[in-house]
Design a protein around this motif. Structure first.
Motif, mmCIF file in Angstrom:
data_model
loop_
_atom_site.group_PDB
_atom_site.id
_atom_site.type_symbol
_atom_site.label_atom_id
_atom_site.label_comp_id
_atom_site.label_asym_id
_atom_site.label_seq_id
_atom_site.Cartn_x
_atom_site.Cartn_y
_atom_site.Cartn_z
ATOM 1 N N GLY A 1 0.819 -1.195 0.000
ATOM 2 C CA GLY A 1 0.000 0.000 0.000
ATOM 3 C C GLY A 1 0.858 1.251 0.000
ATOM 4 N N HIS A 2 0.493 2.196 0.851
ATOM 5 C CA HIS A 2 1.141 3.515 0.842
ATOM 6 C C HIS A 2 2.391 3.503 1.717
ATOM 7 C CE1 HIS A 2 1.181 7.706 -0.214
ATOM 8 N NE2 HIS A 2 1.197 8.091 1.049
ATOM 9 N N THR A 3 3.388 2.762 1.271
ATOM 10 C CA THR A 3 4.684 2.698 1.942
ATOM 11 C C THR A 3 5.702 2.162 0.946
ATOM 12 O OG1 THR A 3 5.857 1.937 3.931
ATOM 13 C CG2 THR A 3 4.401 0.357 2.845
ATOM 14 N N ILE A 4 6.978 2.204 1.317
ATOM 15 C CA ILE A 4 8.038 1.693 0.442
ATOM 16 C C ILE A 4 8.371 0.269 0.863
ATOM 17 C CG2 ILE A 4 10.376 2.049 -0.437
ATOM 18 C CD1 ILE A 4 10.134 4.988 0.296
ATOM 19 N N HIS A 5 8.200 -0.663 -0.022
ATOM 20 C CA HIS A 5 8.506 -2.070 0.246
ATOM 21 C C HIS A 5 10.000 -2.217 0.533
ATOM 22 C CE1 HIS A 5 9.013 -6.387 -0.511
ATOM 23 N NE2 HIS A 5 7.689 -6.502 -0.357
#
Length: 504
Positions: free
Chosen positions: A179-183
Motif C-alpha cells: 500500500g502507501h509505503t516503500i517495500h
C-alpha cells in the motif's frame, strides 16, 4: 521531502530531525530534510524554501554539487516530481514515490471530483503539472516508486504514459502487494540504482538537451536558457545538440529568445575555433571560441527569422521572475501596504480590508509566515527597491495605488474601473492584478490580492495551484467564499509585452 502532516509544526519537525535518522540514510551522504513551509507539496514559497535550504547546505557543508539527488514519498513524492522537472540540472538523480504529479487527473481519480475549471484555471494547472515537463527528464535519471496497491500509484502511471509519448522509458519500481509505503525489497533496489548513478554523478555539459516549459519561471537547462516566449501557458520546447562540426543545432517551438552560456572551462569548442549556431534551420555566426574555454551567444526572433543578440530592451516584456501570474509575487520578498485614506466606495473599501486580513491569516496558516505590513504613508524607497508591493484599497484610500496604476493598462477612478476597452462600475467592482512595478520595474506590484487559491485548496495539496491569471475584475456584491474572492466577471493574462490582449 516529507509527507503531509496536519499536526506538523516547526518545533515538532526540528525535534524529530534532532532525534531520528530518516529511513533514507545512504552511506557517506548528507541527508537534507526541508520543512518546506508546512504542507504545500513544496510549491510556491515551499519551493523557494527548498532551494534556499539546499544552497545553505552547499555553503556550509562539504557537499559534492555533482552528486545531489532529490527524493520524497507521498506529498514528498509530489514535491520530488515538480523539483525534478523544473530544476533537472541541479541533480544527478530523482526518486519520487507516490504523491501526485498533476492536478486534474489526480483529483478525478483520488478525490472522485467532477471538475469544472475556468479556461484560465486549466492554463494555470500547467505551472505544476509535471507531465507537461516530462521531456526535461532526458537530462535527469529518474527512478520512480509505487506500491502495487497504493491509490497514489496513479502519479507515476501518469508520468510513465507522458514519458512514453516522449519516447522515454520511465523506470518505475513497484512494491508487490504494498500500500502507501516503500517495500523493503524495493528500497534496497532503489539504493542500488542510485548508488551506481552517484558514481557517474551529474553531467555538467550534456551534448544533447531537451527543454520543455509553459512559463519563463522555469526557463533553464544546463547551458541553455529560454528568454522569451511567443505566448505563456502554451508549451514551449527547445531541442539542442552540440555537433562535431563546431555547431550548436537548436529546434524550437513557441520560443522568441534564447541564451547559450558555457562557463569558463566548460566550452566544448577548441580555442579559436569558429562556432555556428543553427536555429530552426537558420545559420548564425557565433564568433570564435575563447581562450578561457567559455562560450556565450544570445538570439532573438524577429518576425519569422532569428537574429543574433538580445531582443530590444525598449518597453516591458515578460522575463524570468517577471512573468506572472499573481501568485508569483509571493515567491520572493513582499510587503503588504495598508490603505490609510478614505475610499470613494464603501463596499469596495470593506471588501479590500477584509481580503487583506484574509490574506494575512491564510499566509500564516498555509505558508507558516507573518506577512510584513506597512501603512501606505510609511513605504520607503528601500521598500520599493527590495520588495514586491502588495497594495490593498483603491486609488483614493491607498496613496501608492494611484501612482502605480498610472503606469499600467488598468485605470480606476471613483466611478469606473477600466481594463482595456471594458468598463465596470467602481461602486461594486475592483481589479486584482500583478504587474511590473512602475516605480521599480525589477519588482512586482499586486493590487488587492494575496495568493489566489483559498481554504478549499488547503484540503488537498493537488488543489494548491493558482486560481487567477495576471488580472481579473471582481464584483464584490458576491461575498468571498472558500474558492473565490467574489464573482469574477473578467480575467485574463497580459500579453508578452504586459499589455491587455485584444478581444478575439
Amino acid at each position: 521531502f516529507h509527507g503531509r502532516g496536519e499536526r506538523s509544526c516547526e518545533v515538532q519537525f526540528i525535534a524529530g530531525r534532532m532525534s531520528q535518522v530518516g529511513r533514507v540514510s545512504p552511506k557517506d551522504t548528507i541527508v537534507l530534510h526541508p520543512y518546506g513551509r508546512y504542507s504545500n507539496a513544496f510549491k510556491f514559497a515551499g519551493e523557494i524554501a527548498v532551494l534556499e535550504a539546499l544552497a545553505h547546505a552547499q555553503q556550509n557543508y562539504k557537499v559534492d554539487d555533482d552528486r545531489v539527488a532529490v527524493r520524497g514519498f507521498s506529498m514528498g513524492g509530489a514535491g520530488c516530481w515538480q523539483m525534478a522537472v523544473h530544476y533537472p540540472d541541479l541533480f544527478f538523480a530523482a526518486n519520487p514515490g507516490a504523491g501526485f504529479s498533476e492536478t486534474p487527473e489526480f483529483l478525478k481519480f483520488f478525490q472522485k471530483e467532477t471538475l469544472r475549471p475556468t479556461w484560465y484555471e486549466k492554463s494555470l494547472w500547467q505551472m505544476y503539472d509535471c507531465n507537461h515537463y516530462v521531456a526535461n527528464l532526458r537530462q535527469l535519471p529518474t527512478v520512480a516508486y509505487s506500491g502495487e496497491n497504493d491509490i497514489q500509484k496513479q502519479a507515476a502511471d501518469i508520468m510513465e504514459a507522458a514519458a512514453a509519448a516522449e519516447g522515454l522509458n520511465l523506470t518505475h519500481l513497484i512494491g508487490p502487494k504494498t500500500g502507501h509505503t516503500i517495500h523493503k525489497d524495493s528500497l534496497v533496489e532503489i539504493e542500488r540504482r542510485l548508488s551506481h548513478l552517484a558514481e557517474r554523478g551529474r553531467r555538467k555539459v550534456p551534448r544533447k538537451l531537451s527543454l520543455a516549459t509553459c512559463t519563463l519561471k522555469y526557463n533553464r537547462m544546463h547551458w541553455l536558457r529560454v528568454t522569451g516566449l511567443q505566448e505563456h501557458w502554451k508549451q514551449a520546447r527547445v531541442d539542442a545538440q552540440i555537433s562535431r562540426k563546431n555547431q550548436i543545432v537548436l529546434k524550437t517551438r513557441n520560443v522568441t529568445g534564447l541564451k547559450i552560456d558555457f562557463a569558463p572551462g566548460q566550452s566544448p569548442f577548441g580555442q579559436g575555433e569558429a562556432v555556428t549556431v543553427v536555429v530552426d534551420g537558420q545559420e548564425i555566426d557565433g564568433g570564435l571560441a575563447s581562450t578561457s574555454w567559455d562560450f556565450q551567444a544570445e538570439l532573438h526572433r524577429a518576425g519569422k527569422s532569428w537574429k543574433s543578440g538580445a531582443a530590444s530592451s525598449d518597453g516591458l516584456r515578460k522575463v524570468c521572475d517577471l512573468q506572472g501570474p499573481i501568485d508569483d509575487a509571493f515567491m520572493d520578498s513582499f510587503l503588504v501596504v495598508r490603505p490609510t485614506g478614505k475610499s470613494s466606495n464603501e463596499a469596495v473599501d470593506k471588501w479590500a480590508r477584509s481580503e487583506m486580513d484574509h490574506f494575512k491569516a491564510q499566509w500564516r496558516q498555509q505558508f507558516r509566515g507573518d506577512a510584513r505590513m506597512k501603512d501606505d504613508s510609511a513605504v520607503s524607497k528601500d521598500d520599493i527597491a527590495n520588495h514586491n508591493l502588495v497594495l490593498f484599497g483603491d486609488p483614493q484610500s491607498n496613496s501608492l495605488m494611484a501612482k502605480v496604476l498610472a503606469g499600467t493598462p488598468v485605470s480606476w477612478t471613483g466611478s469606473k474601473v477600466k481594463v482595456g476597452d471594458a468598463g465596470y462600475d467602481a461602486e461594486h467592482h475592483t481589479p486584482v492584478l500583478i504587474y511590473p512595478n512602475p516605480l521599480n520595474p525589477k519588482r512586482y506590484v499586486v493590487i488587492n490580492s494575496g495568493f489566489t487559491y483559498r481554504e478549499y485548496a488547503y484540503l488537498n495539496n493537488a488543489r494548491q495551484v493558482p486560481k487567477l491569471p495576471d488580472w481579473a475584475v471582481v464584483d464584490v456584491r458576491t461575498p468571498p467564499d472558500s474558492l473565490w474572492p467574489g464573482k469574477i466577471v473578467a480575467a485574463d493574462f497580459f500579453d508578452e509585452a504586459w499589455q491587455i490582449k485584444p478581444v478575439p
